[in-house]
Design a protein around this motif. Sequence first.
Motif, mmCIF file in Angstrom:
data_model
loop_
_atom_site.group_PDB
_atom_site.id
_atom_site.type_symbol
_atom_site.label_atom_id
_atom_site.label_comp_id
_atom_site.label_asym_id
_atom_site.label_seq_id
_atom_site.Cartn_x
_atom_site.Cartn_y
_atom_site.Cartn_z
ATOM 1 N N UNK A 174 -63.834 -17.675 -21.018
ATOM 2 C CA UNK A 174 -62.842 -17.999 -22.052
ATOM 3 C C UNK A 174 -61.435 -18.084 -21.477
ATOM 4 N N UNK A 175 -61.155 -17.313 -20.425
ATOM 5 C CA UNK A 175 -59.825 -17.318 -19.823
ATOM 6 C C UNK A 175 -59.688 -18.370 -18.728
ATOM 7 N N UNK A 176 -60.742 -18.530 -17.931
ATOM 8 C CA UNK A 176 -60.655 -19.405 -16.757
ATOM 9 C C UNK A 176 -61.152 -20.825 -17.010
ATOM 10 N N UNK A 177 -61.884 -21.040 -18.102
ATOM 11 C CA UNK A 177 -62.373 -22.383 -18.401
ATOM 12 C C UNK A 177 -63.294 -22.926 -17.323
ATOM 13 N N UNK B 89 -75.053 -14.010 -5.559
ATOM 14 C CA UNK B 89 -75.038 -15.199 -6.414
ATOM 15 C C UNK B 89 -75.120 -14.853 -7.898
ATOM 16 N N UNK B 90 -75.996 -13.924 -8.254
ATOM 17 C CA UNK B 90 -76.110 -13.534 -9.662
ATOM 18 C C UNK B 90 -74.872 -12.762 -10.116
ATOM 19 N N UNK B 91 -74.259 -12.019 -9.185
ATOM 20 C CA UNK B 91 -73.009 -11.315 -9.495
ATOM 21 C C UNK B 91 -71.899 -12.322 -9.805
ATOM 22 N N UNK C 202 -66.529 -20.320 -12.638
ATOM 23 C CA UNK C 202 -67.477 -19.972 -11.566
ATOM 24 C C UNK C 202 -66.746 -19.694 -10.254
ATOM 25 N N UNK C 203 -65.686 -20.449 -10.003
ATOM 26 C CA UNK C 203 -64.903 -20.206 -8.792
ATOM 27 C C UNK C 203 -64.292 -18.805 -8.839
ATOM 28 N N UNK C 204 -63.757 -18.426 -9.999
ATOM 29 C CA UNK C 204 -63.178 -17.094 -10.164
ATOM 30 C C UNK C 204 -64.260 -16.026 -10.014
ATOM 31 N N UNK C 205 -65.415 -16.263 -10.638
ATOM 32 C CA UNK C 205 -66.521 -15.315 -10.544
ATOM 33 C C UNK C 205 -67.010 -15.147 -9.125
ATOM 34 N N UNK C 206 -67.093 -16.265 -8.377
ATOM 35 C CA UNK C 206 -67.526 -16.206 -6.979
ATOM 36 C C UNK C 206 -66.506 -15.460 -6.124
ATOM 37 N N UNK D 206 -70.023 -12.648 -13.374
ATOM 38 C CA UNK D 206 -68.559 -12.575 -13.471
ATOM 39 C C UNK D 206 -67.992 -13.823 -14.150
ATOM 40 N N UNK D 207 -68.566 -14.990 -13.802
ATOM 41 C CA UNK D 207 -68.091 -16.254 -14.374
ATOM 42 C C UNK D 207 -68.232 -16.258 -15.892
ATOM 43 N N UNK D 208 -69.351 -15.732 -16.379
ATOM 44 C CA UNK D 208 -69.571 -15.696 -17.829
ATOM 45 C C UNK D 208 -68.542 -14.803 -18.520
ATOM 46 N N UNK D 209 -68.143 -13.726 -17.836
ATOM 47 C CA UNK D 209 -67.187 -12.799 -18.440
ATOM 48 C C UNK D 209 -65.781 -13.381 -18.524
#
Length: 206
Positions: free
Chosen positions: A46-49, A34-36, A53-57, A40-43
Motif C-alpha cells: 500500500x505504501x510502495x505500490x 525469496x519467500x521473505x 517487491x524491490x523494497x521487500x527484496x 515483506x512486499x505484501x506488507x
Amino acid sequence: DDALEAAVFGPAKPIDVFVTDNGVYINICSIGLDSDAAYNAAKVKRLAGKMCYLVGALFAVLRRKIYRYSLSLDDAEEIEQRNMLTAFCNGRYYGGGFYAVPEAEPDDGLLDFLLIRKVSHLGLLRLIGRYQAGRHREFGDIQVYRRGRGMVLRSKKPEPCNYDGEILRVSEVSIALAPWKLAVALPAGSAVIRNADEKRYQTAKI
C-alpha cells in the motif's frame, strides 16, 4: 495465440504434481530469502505500490536471515539445518524468471531440492545474479543439491513459505510427489518439457 491453440488442439503431455499440507502444486515451493522478500512486499504494497517487491527484496537482503529447521528427505532421519534458502522444485523457473534448478525435469518422476547456506552480504549480491541466470552452481561450497520423491521441513516457529507464488506462514512443510500426473497442453516448441537429447545434454553438464 500459440498457447490457446495448443490448449484446444495440441496433444497433452503428462507432468508431475506434488502434494503439500496446503494443497496441490506443479512448479516450486520455497522457504527463505525469496519467500521473505515476497512476504515483506505484501506488507509494504500500500505504501510502495509497484516498487513493493524491490523494497521487500531489499529488506530481505539487508536482514540476510538464517532459517533454522530440520529436514527429512524420503523418510530418512531428520537433519538440523541452517540455510538462507530451501527450494523444492518440480519446474525450473519461478519468481519472474529465476532459474532455480536448471536440471529439474517436470516429467521425470522426481523432485529437485536446493539448499543454500549462509553467505556474506557481498556474496549474496553476487549470488542473486547467478541464481537468476541458473549459474549458482559456481558457488558450490555454499549449496546442497539432492533429488527425491518427498521432503519434510519442520521449524520451531511459522515462517513465510512460497507455494507457487502463494505466501503462507507455516512451521511445517510436507511435500510428496503425487502418484498421478497432470495432462497439460503446451505450445509447439515449448521448453517446459525437454526432449531426450536436451535432457542428456543437461545431465552431462551436472
